[in-house]
Design a protein around this motif. Structure first.
Motif, mmCIF file in Angstrom:
data_model
loop_
_atom_site.group_PDB
_atom_site.id
_atom_site.type_symbol
_atom_site.label_atom_id
_atom_site.label_comp_id
_atom_site.label_asym_id
_atom_site.label_seq_id
_atom_site.Cartn_x
_atom_site.Cartn_y
_atom_site.Cartn_z
ATOM 1 N N VAL A 6 0.847 -1.206 0.000
ATOM 2 C CA VAL A 6 0.000 0.000 0.000
ATOM 3 C C VAL A 6 0.875 1.246 0.000
ATOM 4 N N GLY A 7 1.961 1.198 0.758
ATOM 5 C CA GLY A 7 2.884 2.333 0.800
ATOM 6 C C GLY A 7 3.502 2.632 -0.549
ATOM 7 N N HIS A 8 3.841 1.573 -1.321
ATOM 8 C CA HIS A 8 4.405 1.789 -2.657
ATOM 9 C C HIS A 8 3.389 2.479 -3.567
ATOM 10 N N ILE A 9 2.155 2.002 -3.532
ATOM 11 C CA ILE A 9 1.126 2.597 -4.394
ATOM 12 C C ILE A 9 0.851 4.034 -3.971
ATOM 13 N N ARG A 10 0.821 4.266 -2.675
ATOM 14 C CA ARG A 10 0.639 5.638 -2.192
ATOM 15 C C ARG A 10 1.749 6.550 -2.715
ATOM 16 N N HIS A 11 2.980 6.058 -2.719
ATOM 17 C CA HIS A 11 4.103 6.870 -3.213
ATOM 18 C C HIS A 11 3.929 7.206 -4.694
ATOM 19 N N ILE A 12 3.534 6.225 -5.484
ATOM 20 C CA ILE A 12 3.309 6.467 -6.916
ATOM 21 C C ILE A 12 2.243 7.544 -7.117
ATOM 22 N N PRO A 35 -0.031 0.696 5.460
ATOM 23 C CA PRO A 35 0.949 0.955 4.397
ATOM 24 C C PRO A 35 1.867 -0.227 4.111
ATOM 25 N N ALA A 36 2.036 -1.118 5.093
ATOM 26 C CA ALA A 36 2.928 -2.268 4.896
ATOM 27 C C ALA A 36 2.222 -3.458 4.262
ATOM 28 N N ALA A 37 0.914 -3.388 4.112
ATOM 29 C CA ALA A 37 0.164 -4.517 3.546
ATOM 30 C C ALA A 37 0.495 -4.699 2.072
ATOM 31 N N SER A 38 0.573 -5.936 1.639
ATOM 32 C CA SER A 38 0.906 -6.222 0.237
ATOM 33 C C SER A 38 -0.277 -5.922 -0.680
ATOM 34 N N VAL A 39 0.029 -5.572 -1.915
ATOM 35 C CA VAL A 39 -0.990 -5.228 -2.903
ATOM 36 C C VAL A 39 -0.696 -5.963 -4.207
ATOM 37 N N ALA A 97 -7.538 -1.479 1.410
ATOM 38 C CA ALA A 97 -7.087 -0.128 1.761
ATOM 39 C C ALA A 97 -7.826 0.879 0.881
ATOM 40 N N LEU A 98 -8.058 2.080 1.416
ATOM 41 C CA LEU A 98 -8.773 3.128 0.678
ATOM 42 C C LEU A 98 -7.909 4.373 0.587
ATOM 43 N N ALA A 340 -19.868 12.638 -14.423
ATOM 44 C CA ALA A 340 -19.429 12.427 -15.805
ATOM 45 C C ALA A 340 -18.153 13.205 -16.125
ATOM 46 N N SER A 341 -17.989 14.378 -15.517
ATOM 47 C CA SER A 341 -16.808 15.203 -15.828
ATOM 48 C C SER A 341 -15.544 14.658 -15.175
ATOM 49 N N GLU A 342 -15.695 13.801 -14.159
ATOM 50 C CA GLU A 342 -14.516 13.359 -13.409
ATOM 51 C C GLU A 342 -14.238 11.857 -13.510
ATOM 52 N N PHE A 343 -15.250 11.057 -13.773
ATOM 53 C CA PHE A 343 -15.032 9.608 -13.824
ATOM 54 C C PHE A 343 -13.967 9.195 -14.850
ATOM 55 N N PRO A 344 -13.852 9.868 -16.019
ATOM 56 C CA PRO A 344 -12.810 9.456 -16.976
ATOM 57 C C PRO A 344 -11.399 9.483 -16.403
ATOM 58 N N TRP A 345 -11.190 10.223 -15.327
ATOM 59 C CA TRP A 345 -9.873 10.260 -14.676
ATOM 60 C C TRP A 345 -9.418 8.873 -14.260
ATOM 61 N N THR A 346 -10.351 7.981 -13.961
ATOM 62 C CA THR A 346 -9.960 6.638 -13.520
ATOM 63 C C THR A 346 -9.126 5.919 -14.581
ATOM 64 N N SER A 347 -9.396 6.186 -15.844
ATOM 65 C CA SER A 347 -8.586 5.551 -16.904
ATOM 66 C C SER A 347 -7.170 6.107 -16.910
ATOM 67 N N GLN A 348 -7.025 7.381 -16.527
ATOM 68 C CA GLN A 348 -5.694 7.977 -16.417
ATOM 69 C C GLN A 348 -4.898 7.301 -15.300
ATOM 70 N N VAL A 349 -5.554 7.056 -14.170
ATOM 71 C CA VAL A 349 -4.887 6.393 -13.049
ATOM 72 C C VAL A 349 -4.526 4.959 -13.436
ATOM 73 N N GLN A 350 -5.404 4.301 -14.167
ATOM 74 C CA GLN A 350 -5.116 2.941 -14.612
ATOM 75 C C GLN A 350 -3.848 2.911 -15.462
ATOM 76 N N GLU A 351 -3.722 3.839 -16.392
ATOM 77 C CA GLU A 351 -2.529 3.908 -17.236
ATOM 78 C C GLU A 351 -1.284 4.198 -16.400
ATOM 79 N N LEU A 352 -1.420 5.082 -15.421
ATOM 80 C CA LEU A 352 -0.295 5.426 -14.550
ATOM 81 C C LEU A 352 0.204 4.203 -13.795
ATOM 82 N N LEU A 353 -0.707 3.462 -13.182
ATOM 83 C CA LEU A 353 -0.305 2.309 -12.381
ATOM 84 C C LEU A 353 0.226 1.176 -13.252
ATOM 85 N N GLU A 354 -0.372 0.973 -14.414
ATOM 86 C CA GLU A 354 0.121 -0.075 -15.311
ATOM 87 C C GLU A 354 1.521 0.244 -15.814
#
Length: 380
Positions: A6-12, A35-39, A97-98, A340-354
């Protein structure tokens, strides 16, 4: 291979959406989770409703990333029989984690507003409301020499006086200060109704503008005077406006188009909602310069009017602010659903994490959390 946590993802996410960009009233970051939990598996959504939390647990995800903070407004209980408490208990029991990136993701580049700008057909340029992380203030503080060390030490420990790889940077010179305490004053030096004069130091230093409010608190606490003498000068920023962080974006359409066609383009590109898209203005007006602001944008109506754009795309607009804005000569407005104006952001986060963590499984929860579920028009 290093195990992701979780800590790694938070850092990204903090690197992509710096918490320092969040508005002062906002609450961003890790809401629950170790933060120490595996993801291994992450899910993305705009809001963490009970339906979203249940789906995340059902899918066996380790971390849920959202835009709107679950606990933005103060709560006194997260008991399981309270709506938000039930969500928290669902996630913790399910090992999820949220994390929330809100106004920091709105202001980041790329961020929520860049995604919205691209969808409506413009290349995102300058923000409507710029935020400069590199913005600096130059301070001047008057203090008696015997108190200068303590005051400077307090300010330096709070983040003042840093220039590149140098710390505790300041410049000082001598002068004579004077004041006459009156009324209920309780002066550290001198007496009420008597003019006091003595040698003082003027200490000058620089500090990040984002620390201004905190440094004011530190100065008032550390300075022995009831009313310390100081001034603050804003230094010019070095970031070009076109690439600055900040809320909203302004850009140009590739070719001018009729307002009615542009409104239809917005409706076609954004996720569908029950109430769709509404707009003001002459349908045949040609538009080319567009401003966008994801989420609630009526606080920017005056700013947009001064920017000289042809049309403003945002959400959650109210009758009276728009009426007054149009009376003042504001440009056309397109009002979309907030979700509708903000949900498309989720695809941006998906690309970032991938890209940053390719071994991670990342899913978008296509749950429409727009609260409006019905619309009706008078029958003919």
């Amino acid at each position: 291979m290093t195990e992701l946590t979780v800590g790694h993802i938070r850092h990204i996410l903090d690197q992509a959406y710096p918490p320092a960009l969040a508005e002062s009233w906002d609450k961003v970051g890790l809401i629950c989770g170790d933060p120490a939990a595996s993801v291994e598996k992450v899910a993305l959504a705009l809001d963490c409703t009970q339906e979203v939390a249940d789906r995340a647990v059902e899918l066996g995800v380790d971390m849920l990333i959202i835009h709107h903070p679950l606990l933005l407004r103060g709560v006194t209980s997260v008991a399981a029989d309270e709506p938000k408490g039930k969500v928290i208990h669902t996630l913790i029991r399910g090992g999820v984690a949220l994390f929330s990136a809100h106004t920091n993701a709105d202001s980041a580049r790329p961020g929520v507003n860049d995604k919205l700008a691209e969808l409506v057909g413009i290349t995102p340029g300058r923000p409507i409301a710029p935020r400069h992380l590199d913005a600096m203030d130059k301070w001047g503080v008057q203090v008696m020499e015997k108190d200068a060390h303590h005051v400077k030490r307090s300010l330096f420990e709070a983040g003042a006086g840093e220039i590149g790889d140098y710390r505790e940077c300041s410049f000082e010179f001598n002068g004579t200060g004077q004041f006459r305490p009156v009324g209920d004053a309780n002066p550290t030096e001198g007496s009420v109704d008597e003019l006091f004069r003595d040698l003082e130091l003027r200490v000058e230093f620089v500090a990040p503008r984002r620390l201004r409010a905190h440094l004011l608190e530190v100065l008032r606490s550390a300075h022995p005077y009831e009313e310390p003498g100081f001034d603050i000068v804003e230094m010019p920023t070095t970031t070009p406006l076109e690439t600055a962080y900040g809320l909203g974006r302004v850009g140009q359409l590739p070719e001018p188009m009729r307002l009615s066609d542009f409104v239809q383009q917005v409706a076609d590109q954004l996720p569908a909602t029950v109430w769709g898209v509404r707009a003001t203005g002459d349908p045949d007006q040609m538009v080319s310069t567009v401003a966008v602001s994801s989420g609630s944008g009526d606080s920017f109506l005056d700013d947009v009017r001064r920017l000289g754009v042809d049309v403003f795309v945002t959400s959650d607009l109210r009758h009276h602010p728009v009426d007054e804005y149009l009376r003042a000569g504001g440009p056309a407005v397109v009002d979309t659903a907030h979700w509708a104006s903000e949900f498309p952001w989720t695809s941006q986060v998906q690309e970032l994490l991938e890209d940053q963590a390719p071994e991670l499984s990342v899913d978008i929860l296509n749950i429409r959390t727009d609260p409006w579920t019905m619309a009706a028009k008078p029958q003919a």
